[in-house]
Design an enzyme around this catalytic site. Structure first.
Site, PDB file in Angstrom:
ATOM      1  N   CYS A   1       1.006  -1.202  -0.003  1.00 14.56           N
ATOM      2  CA  CYS A   1      -0.003   0.011  -0.130  1.00 14.56           C
ATOM      3  C   CYS A   1       0.957   1.232  -0.028  1.00 14.56           C
ATOM      4  O   CYS A   1       0.297   2.358  -0.217  1.00 14.56           O
ATOM      5  CB  CYS A   1      -0.739   0.019   1.255  1.00 14.56           C
TER       6      CYS A   1
ATOM      7  N   HIS B   1      -3.635   6.949   2.633  1.00 11.62           N
ATOM      8  CA  HIS B   1      -4.028   5.694   1.954  1.00 11.62           C
ATOM      9  C   HIS B   1      -5.315   5.251   2.498  1.00 11.62           C
ATOM     10  O   HIS B   1      -5.689   5.433   3.656  1.00 11.62           O
ATOM     11  CB  HIS B   1      -3.091   4.503   2.388  1.00 11.62           C
TER      12      HIS B   1
ATOM     13  N   ASN C   1     -10.104  -0.620  -0.152  1.00 12.48           N
ATOM     14  CA  ASN C   1      -8.805  -0.782  -0.039  1.00 12.48           C
ATOM     15  C   ASN C   1      -8.243  -1.152  -1.460  1.00 12.48           C
ATOM     16  O   ASN C   1      -8.185  -2.335  -1.878  1.00 12.48           O
ATOM     17  CB  ASN C   1      -8.104  -1.375   1.034  1.00 12.48           C
TER      18      ASN C   1
HETATM   19  N1  ACO Z   1     -18.285  -8.921   9.271  1.00 12.88           N
HETATM   20  C1  ACO Z   1     -18.651  -9.634  10.625  1.00 12.88           C
HETATM   21  N2  ACO Z   1     -17.658  -9.767  11.506  1.00 12.88           N
HETATM   22  C2  ACO Z   1     -16.307  -9.677  11.060  1.00 12.88           C
HETATM   23  C3  ACO Z   1     -15.988  -9.505   9.703  1.00 12.88           C
HETATM   24  C4  ACO Z   1     -17.058  -9.071   8.771  1.00 12.88           C
HETATM   25  N3  ACO Z   1     -16.770  -8.716   7.615  1.00 12.88           N
HETATM   26  N4  ACO Z   1     -14.603  -9.448   9.939  1.00 12.88           N
HETATM   27  C5  ACO Z   1     -14.310  -9.967  11.037  1.00 12.88           C
HETATM   28  N5  ACO Z   1     -15.217  -9.874  11.788  1.00 12.88           N
HETATM   29  C6  ACO Z   1     -15.538 -10.337  13.380  1.00 12.88           C
HETATM   30  C7  ACO Z   1     -13.971 -11.212  13.908  1.00 12.88           C
HETATM   31  O1  ACO Z   1     -14.303 -12.419  13.131  1.00 12.88           O
HETATM   32  C8  ACO Z   1     -14.219 -10.739  15.239  1.00 12.88           C
HETATM   33  O2  ACO Z   1     -15.109 -11.678  15.863  1.00 12.88           O
HETATM   34  P1  ACO Z   1     -14.673 -12.387  17.192  1.00 12.88           P
HETATM   35  O3  ACO Z   1     -14.513 -11.148  18.376  1.00 12.88           O
HETATM   36  O4  ACO Z   1     -15.914 -13.457  17.321  1.00 12.88           O
HETATM   37  O5  ACO Z   1     -13.392 -13.089  16.944  1.00 12.88           O
HETATM   38  C9  ACO Z   1     -15.204  -9.392  15.345  1.00 12.88           C
HETATM   39  O6  ACO Z   1     -15.455  -9.143  14.207  1.00 12.88           O
HETATM   40  C10 ACO Z   1     -13.927  -8.357  15.607  1.00 12.88           C
HETATM   41  O7  ACO Z   1     -12.797  -8.403  14.986  1.00 12.88           O
HETATM   42  P2  ACO Z   1     -11.694  -7.498  14.916  1.00 12.88           P
HETATM   43  O8  ACO Z   1     -10.330  -7.874  14.264  1.00 12.88           O
HETATM   44  O9  ACO Z   1     -11.522  -6.913  16.308  1.00 12.88           O
HETATM   45  O10 ACO Z   1     -12.453  -6.172  14.272  1.00 12.88           O
HETATM   46  P3  ACO Z   1     -11.644  -4.656  14.046  1.00 12.88           P
HETATM   47  O11 ACO Z   1     -12.526  -3.701  14.775  1.00 12.88           O
HETATM   48  O12 ACO Z   1     -10.150  -4.628  14.425  1.00 12.88           O
HETATM   49  O13 ACO Z   1     -11.814  -4.588  12.476  1.00 12.88           O
HETATM   50  C11 ACO Z   1     -10.371  -4.766  10.435  1.00 12.88           C
HETATM   51  C12 ACO Z   1     -11.379  -5.394  11.553  1.00 12.88           C
HETATM   52  C13 ACO Z   1     -11.559  -4.016   9.757  1.00 12.88           C
HETATM   53  C14 ACO Z   1      -9.842  -5.660   9.626  1.00 12.88           C
HETATM   54  C15 ACO Z   1      -9.526  -3.659  10.935  1.00 12.88           C
HETATM   55  O14 ACO Z   1      -8.824  -4.288  12.023  1.00 12.88           O
HETATM   56  C16 ACO Z   1      -8.690  -3.054  10.086  1.00 12.88           C
HETATM   57  O15 ACO Z   1      -8.936  -2.412   9.129  1.00 12.88           O
HETATM   58  N6  ACO Z   1      -7.456  -3.410  10.021  1.00 12.88           N
HETATM   59  C17 ACO Z   1      -6.579  -2.768   9.122  1.00 12.88           C
HETATM   60  C18 ACO Z   1      -6.473  -3.462   7.705  1.00 12.88           C
HETATM   61  C19 ACO Z   1      -5.365  -2.622   6.890  1.00 12.88           C
HETATM   62  O16 ACO Z   1      -5.040  -1.342   7.003  1.00 12.88           O
HETATM   63  N7  ACO Z   1      -4.924  -3.323   6.097  1.00 12.88           N
HETATM   64  C20 ACO Z   1      -3.613  -2.572   5.389  1.00 12.88           C
HETATM   65  C21 ACO Z   1      -3.065  -3.039   4.302  1.00 12.88           C
HETATM   66  S1  ACO Z   1      -3.511  -3.978   3.271  1.00 12.88           S
HETATM   67  C22 ACO Z   1      -2.172  -4.216   2.190  1.00 12.88           C
HETATM   68  O17 ACO Z   1      -1.125  -3.973   2.514  1.00 12.88           O
HETATM   69  C23 ACO Z   1      -2.551  -5.299   1.015  1.00 12.88           C
END
Ligand code: ACO
Length: 326
Positions: free
Chosen positions: A112, A253, A283
């Site tokens: 990214c 980003h 993204n």
């Molecule tokens: N729908 C419903 N529930 C979901 C989903 C979904 N799509 N995805 C995850 N959950 C659940 C998880 O399983 C978890 O359930 P559990 O508590 O029973 O285990 C719960 O939701 C909470 O998950 P968290 O990981 O705590 O959720 P969070 O608030 O952190 O959000 C997210 C997740 C959106 C992925 C966030 O962490 C994020 O954006 N992270 C950064 C991603 C990023 O920036 N990537 C960058 C680069 S990508 C690249 O370089 C190619």
């Protein structure tokens, strides 16, 4: 002598996947995706369309805006995590399609952060008189490496491409005001495509186990992203002596609206300075910043002479910020 942006372009594939579409594919909801990520929809390229095809369309639009021919371009850099092939590079496909017969070129792999890294190279190259215009493309077909059975990742990513042409100009004030770039392999496992490279070449097993798709520890990535991006922004503001209130735009980003807002909060960016389009595209990795730049120019939110701060974070880890006068 300065360096400025002469043209921008972008290409977004037509097909839209909404949050509601995902409700039929995995255990998720529009509400969860919207509140946790800010994403409403993303665009998906058709099977026959590659990252290179999207880069070519974006590059042609940037050339048209700049009023340049392919033969004016001295270097073609394509930032991508989803190249058309391992080799030849995607830059060579762009070069031939736009007729950049006087250029050299290469692909840049920094996930990214690809456009932040590419800008560093473009500004350095343009210090040399023999290079006149540099074409930067960020292009991704992330749908080709997304596991649509994994709700943790599949809702996040989209396809698209953006392009930027930089060149030398007479205005001494235009150019790079400060930059801050980093790489740190300590966290290589939190965000990766485990198979398909020379460490784990493709086998029937790697395909069955879906190891050719994005694997991500979301929460960990989130925390690291906010700290790293805020730190890089502070570093370029300190180095340049620019007051954050004087920036026309901050273009982060586009991974997650909550990450963007947390970074903006830490560096005191006003809402009207913040560029957000993650709701429309999800993204798009290396394509996200050049798509934003193109939208900002075409909508008039960014104009010649304005100061813009761009910041990104991605797999590697890679991260960094660029403060430029466009
Ligand atoms: N729908 C419903 N529930 C979901 C989903 C979904 N799509 N995805 C995850 N959950 C659940 C998880 O399983 C978890 O359930 P559990 O508590 O029973 O285990 C719960 O939701 C909470 O998950 P968290 O990981 O705590 O959720 P969070 O608030 O952190 O959000 C997210 C997740 C959106 C992925 C966030 O962490 C994020 O954006 N992270 C950064 C991603 C990023 O920036 N990537 C960058 C680069 S990508 C690249 O370089 C190619």
């Amino acid at each position: 002598m300065g360096v400025r942006i002469f043209g921008t372009g972008s290409y977004i594939p037509e097909k839209v996947l909404t949050n509601f579409d995902f409700q039929n594919m995995v255990d998720t909801s529009d509400e969860w995706i919207r509140t946790r990520t800010g994403i409403v929809e993303r665009h998906i390229a058709p099977p026959e369309m590659s990252s290179g095809d999207m880069a070519i369309s974006a590059a042609r639009r940037a050339l048209a805006m700049a009023g340049l021919q392919g033969s004016d371009i001295s270097a073609v850099i394509v930032a991508t995590t989803t190249p058309d092939h391992v080799f030849p590079n995607t830059a060579s496909l762009v070069q031939v399609a736009i007729g950049a017969e006087n250029a050299f070129g290469f692909d840049l792999s920094a996930a990214c952060s690809g456009m932040i890294y590419s800008l560093e190279l473009a500004y350095s190259l343009l210090l040399q008189k023999k290079y006149r215009y540099v074409l930067l493309c960020g292009a991704e077909k992330l749908s080709s490496i997304t596991n649509y059975e994994d709700r943790n990742t599949c809702v996040l990513f989209g396809d698209g491409a953006g392009a930027v042409i930089l060149g030398r100009c007479d205005d001494d004030n235009s150019g790079q005001l400060a930059s801050d770039l980093h790489i740190n392999g300590d966290y290589e496992d939190i965000l990766k495509l485990p198979a398909g490279g020379s460490r784990n070449p493709a086998t029937h097993e790697t395909v069955e186990q879906k190891r050719h798709t994005i694997h991500m520890q979301g929460k960990e990535t989130f925390k690291l992203a906010v700290n790293a991006m805020a730190g890089a922004c502070k570093a370029v503001l300190d180095e340049s002596g620019v007051d954050v209130g004087d920036l026309k735009l901050v273009i982060p980003h586009q991974a997650n609206k909550r990450i963007i807002e947390a970074v903006a909060h830490r560096i005191n960016v006003r809402d009207d300075q913040l560029f957000i389009n993650v709701d429309k595209y999800g993204n798009t990795s290396a394509a996200s910043i050049p798509i934003c730049l193109d939208e900002a120019f075409r909508s008039g939110r960014l104009q010649r002479g304005d100061m813009a701060l761009m910041v990104a974070f991605g797999a590697g880890l890679t991260w960094g910020a660029q403060l430029i006068r466009v």
